[in-house]
Motif scaffolding. Structure first.
Motif, PDB file in Angstrom:
ATOM      1  N   VAL A   1      23.844 -70.974 -15.334  1.00  0.00           N
ATOM      2  CA  VAL A   1      24.021 -72.307 -14.754  1.00  0.00           C
ATOM      3  C   VAL A   1      24.603 -73.253 -15.809  1.00  0.00           C
ATOM      4  O   VAL A   1      25.540 -74.016 -15.547  1.00  0.00           O
ATOM      5  CB  VAL A   1      22.687 -72.851 -14.217  1.00  0.00           C
ATOM      6  N   ARG A   2      24.051 -73.187 -17.007  1.00  0.00           N
ATOM      7  CA  ARG A   2      24.491 -74.078 -18.094  1.00  0.00           C
ATOM      8  C   ARG A   2      25.930 -73.813 -18.497  1.00  0.00           C
ATOM      9  O   ARG A   2      26.656 -74.753 -18.872  1.00  0.00           O
ATOM     10  CB  ARG A   2      23.553 -73.910 -19.290  1.00  0.00           C
ATOM     11  N   THR A   3      26.356 -72.547 -18.429  1.00  0.00           N
ATOM     12  CA  THR A   3      27.708 -72.205 -18.873  1.00  0.00           C
ATOM     13  C   THR A   3      28.724 -72.223 -17.732  1.00  0.00           C
ATOM     14  O   THR A   3      29.882 -71.837 -17.917  1.00  0.00           O
ATOM     15  CB  THR A   3      27.722 -70.820 -19.542  1.00  0.00           C
ATOM     16  N   GLY A   4      28.299 -72.644 -16.541  1.00  0.00           N
ATOM     17  CA  GLY A   4      29.231 -72.862 -15.443  1.00  0.00           C
ATOM     18  C   GLY A   4      29.748 -71.617 -14.751  1.00  0.00           C
ATOM     19  O   GLY A   4      30.906 -71.582 -14.307  1.00  0.00           O
ATOM     20  N   ALA A   5      28.924 -70.594 -14.604  1.00  0.00           N
ATOM     21  CA  ALA A   5      29.350 -69.379 -13.911  1.00  0.00           C
ATOM     22  C   ALA A   5      29.582 -69.654 -12.430  1.00  0.00           C
ATOM     23  O   ALA A   5      28.913 -70.506 -11.828  1.00  0.00           O
ATOM     24  CB  ALA A   5      28.298 -68.285 -14.078  1.00  0.00           C
ATOM     25  N   HIS A   6      30.542 -68.929 -11.839  1.00  0.00           N
ATOM     26  CA  HIS A   6      30.861 -69.102 -10.413  1.00  0.00           C
ATOM     27  C   HIS A   6      30.552 -67.846  -9.596  1.00  0.00           C
ATOM     28  O   HIS A   6      30.154 -67.941  -8.442  1.00  0.00           O
ATOM     29  CB  HIS A   6      32.338 -69.477 -10.246  1.00  0.00           C
ATOM     30  N   HIS A   7      30.776 -66.674 -10.167  1.00  0.00           N
ATOM     31  CA  HIS A   7      30.471 -65.429  -9.453  1.00  0.00           C
ATOM     32  C   HIS A   7      29.879 -64.438 -10.447  1.00  0.00           C
ATOM     33  O   HIS A   7      30.562 -63.957 -11.359  1.00  0.00           O
ATOM     34  CB  HIS A   7      31.717 -64.847  -8.797  1.00  0.00           C
ATOM     35  N   VAL A   8      28.602 -64.102 -10.246  1.00  0.00           N
ATOM     36  CA  VAL A   8      27.875 -63.202 -11.135  1.00  0.00           C
ATOM     37  C   VAL A   8      27.762 -61.836 -10.466  1.00  0.00           C
ATOM     38  O   VAL A   8      27.333 -61.739  -9.312  1.00  0.00           O
ATOM     39  CB  VAL A   8      26.464 -63.742 -11.445  1.00  0.00           C
ATOM     40  N   VAL A   9      28.135 -60.777 -11.173  1.00  0.00           N
ATOM     41  CA  VAL A   9      27.972 -59.413 -10.670  1.00  0.00           C
ATOM     42  C   VAL A   9      26.919 -58.712 -11.524  1.00  0.00           C
ATOM     43  O   VAL A   9      26.987 -58.725 -12.756  1.00  0.00           O
ATOM     44  CB  VAL A   9      29.290 -58.629 -10.704  1.00  0.00           C
ATOM     45  N   MET A  10      25.928 -58.123 -10.845  1.00  0.00           N
ATOM     46  CA  MET A  10      24.848 -57.405 -11.516  1.00  0.00           C
ATOM     47  C   MET A  10      24.968 -55.916 -11.212  1.00  0.00           C
ATOM     48  O   MET A  10      25.256 -55.541 -10.073  1.00  0.00           O
ATOM     49  CB  MET A  10      23.491 -57.915 -11.034  1.00  0.00           C
ATOM     50  N   VAL A  11      24.726 -55.082 -12.204  1.00  0.00           N
ATOM     51  CA  VAL A  11      24.706 -53.631 -12.019  1.00  0.00           C
ATOM     52  C   VAL A  11      23.304 -53.139 -12.356  1.00  0.00           C
ATOM     53  O   VAL A  11      22.746 -53.488 -13.403  1.00  0.00           O
ATOM     54  CB  VAL A  11      25.750 -52.930 -12.916  1.00  0.00           C
ATOM     55  N   GLY A  12      22.724 -52.330 -11.458  1.00  0.00           N
ATOM     56  CA  GLY A  12      21.365 -51.831 -11.681  1.00  0.00           C
ATOM     57  C   GLY A  12      21.056 -50.638 -10.802  1.00  0.00           C
ATOM     58  O   GLY A  12      21.923 -50.123 -10.089  1.00  0.00           O
ATOM     59  N   GLY A  13      19.805 -50.200 -10.825  1.00  0.00           N
ATOM     60  CA  GLY A  13      19.376 -49.018 -10.090  1.00  0.00           C
ATOM     61  C   GLY A  13      19.315 -49.222  -8.589  1.00  0.00           C
ATOM     62  O   GLY A  13      19.551 -50.324  -8.077  1.00  0.00           O
ATOM     63  N   PRO A  14      18.988 -48.154  -7.859  1.00  0.00           N
ATOM     64  CA  PRO A  14      18.941 -48.205  -6.392  1.00  0.00           C
ATOM     65  C   PRO A  14      17.955 -49.249  -5.874  1.00  0.00           C
ATOM     66  O   PRO A  14      16.787 -49.249  -6.255  1.00  0.00           O
ATOM     67  CB  PRO A  14      18.486 -46.792  -6.008  1.00  0.00           C
TER      68      PRO A  14
END
Length: 342
Positions: free
Chosen positions: A169-182
């Motif tokens: 939020v502080r760094t101004g992200a617009h679209h965050v993609v997360m990679v993780g387990g099932p």
């Protein structure tokens, strides 16, 4: 090979007397003890420690079940656990469930037969809580909810998710993609979240939604599927060109750095990359990764302390309710480095 009969013959005493001296049980006179100890020295007799421990109803062996030791997280955890147990005079017997189809059941059987003193479970399980309570021997779960009454140690993943969300939020992200387990494994035991680790993902998604920041989750397969992690990272870059922040375990984050560099995508100018765990893999990414680090030393110390307590006292309470499972939460810390904006 020298045995107790040889010691007894040399000392001129009975085998049972030698056993009493070696095992420290029952009364033997000072004179007899000195004769036995002298005979042991003369014959270079070394007591069978395993048999001696069985005689006392203990083995000093702790079973540790992990999904795989190929993954940096579990390799790091195992190394710290072995060190911690060794400091306490305990040995570690390791089981990687990815490499042994019947590993979990085999270790539980060994625990029931007193071939192990306790069990640390850090691998996925489909057994219901009653299965683990019925063992009636010391079981400590790490980052797994095995049900009420089973001691659990876990990192503060909720705070971990909050730390990442605040940063994005502080760094101004617009679209965050997360990679993780099932995601199917997040809540596969009814109301129980088998993996407390997913709380960082759930917390992060909630906070990003509140901040109206777009977010996407990509499954990378089982934890032992290293190639699957690389594929998921590649999918993130192929499918979401508007991605300006990437979040994943250390290995996924390291792959993300490699993928960005190969595509001439600036880090952190075009995409921020945040790693979750704090293992050696985070230091091998090619640039210093911003990381939410779990405290492996404190985790191992706490698990070992819980194991010792379980061995010395009642391992668990069969009548425990869902609300009073013994849980210890270990703090996590955020280390900001070159892969996020300031």
């Amino acid at each position: 090979m020298v045995g107790m009969r040889d010691v007894a013959k040399r000392a001129g005493v009975s085998v049972s007397s030698v056993s009493l001296v070696i095992n420290g049980t029952g009364y033997v006179s000072r004179d007899m003890r000195e004769k036995v100890e002298q005979a042991m020295r003369e014959l270079d007799y070394v007591p069978n420690e395993l048999a001696r421990n069985f005689y006392h109803g203990k083995t000093d062996i702790i079973g540790v079940i992990v999904p795989t030791i190929q993954h940096p997280f579990f390799a790091t955890l195992t190394a710290h656990l072995q060190h911690e147990f060794a400091d306490r005079g305990l040995q570690t017997m390791l089981c990687s469930t990815a490499d042994s189809a019947n590993g979990e059941a085999q270790y539980v059987d060994m625990l029931r037969r007193h071939s192990l003193d306790a069990l640390v479970v850090a691998a996925h399980t489909t057994h219901d809580p009653q299965y683990w309570r019925a063992i009636d021997r010391p079981v400590v779960a790490f980052d797994r909810n095995l049900g009420a009454g089973i001691t659990q140690v876990s990192s503060d993943h909720v705070h971990g998710g909050e730390l990442i969300a605040e940063l994005l939020v502080r760094t101004g992200a617009h679209h965050v993609v997360m990679v993780g387990g099932p995601r199917a494994q997040f809540t596969d035991l009814g109301d129980h979240s088998t993996f407390p680790t997913v709380r960082y993902v759930q917390t992060l998604e909630d906070r990003l939604s509140q901040a109206r920041i777009a977010h996407t989750y990509i499954e990378s397969g089982e934890v032992f599927d290293i190639a699957g992690v690389r594929r998921a990272v590649r999918e993130a870059f192929d499918t979401y060109p508007d991605m300006d922040a990437f979040v994943g375990a250390d290995l996924a984050a390291a792959f993300a750095v490699q993928e960005a560099v190969s595509r001439s995508i600036a880090v952190p100018g075009d995409v921020q990359i945040i790693a979750y765990d704090g293992t050696l893999a985070a230091d091998c990414a090619g640039m210093p990764l911003t990381t939410v680090a779990q405290d492996f030393r404190q985790i191992a110390h706490t698990i070992a302390a819980c194991v010792e307590h379980g061995i010395e006292s009642s391992p668990q309470r069969p009548d425990a309710t869902d609300g009073d499972a013994n849980m210890t939460i270990i703090p996590v810390t955020l280390h900001e480095r070159a892969t996020t904006r300031r």
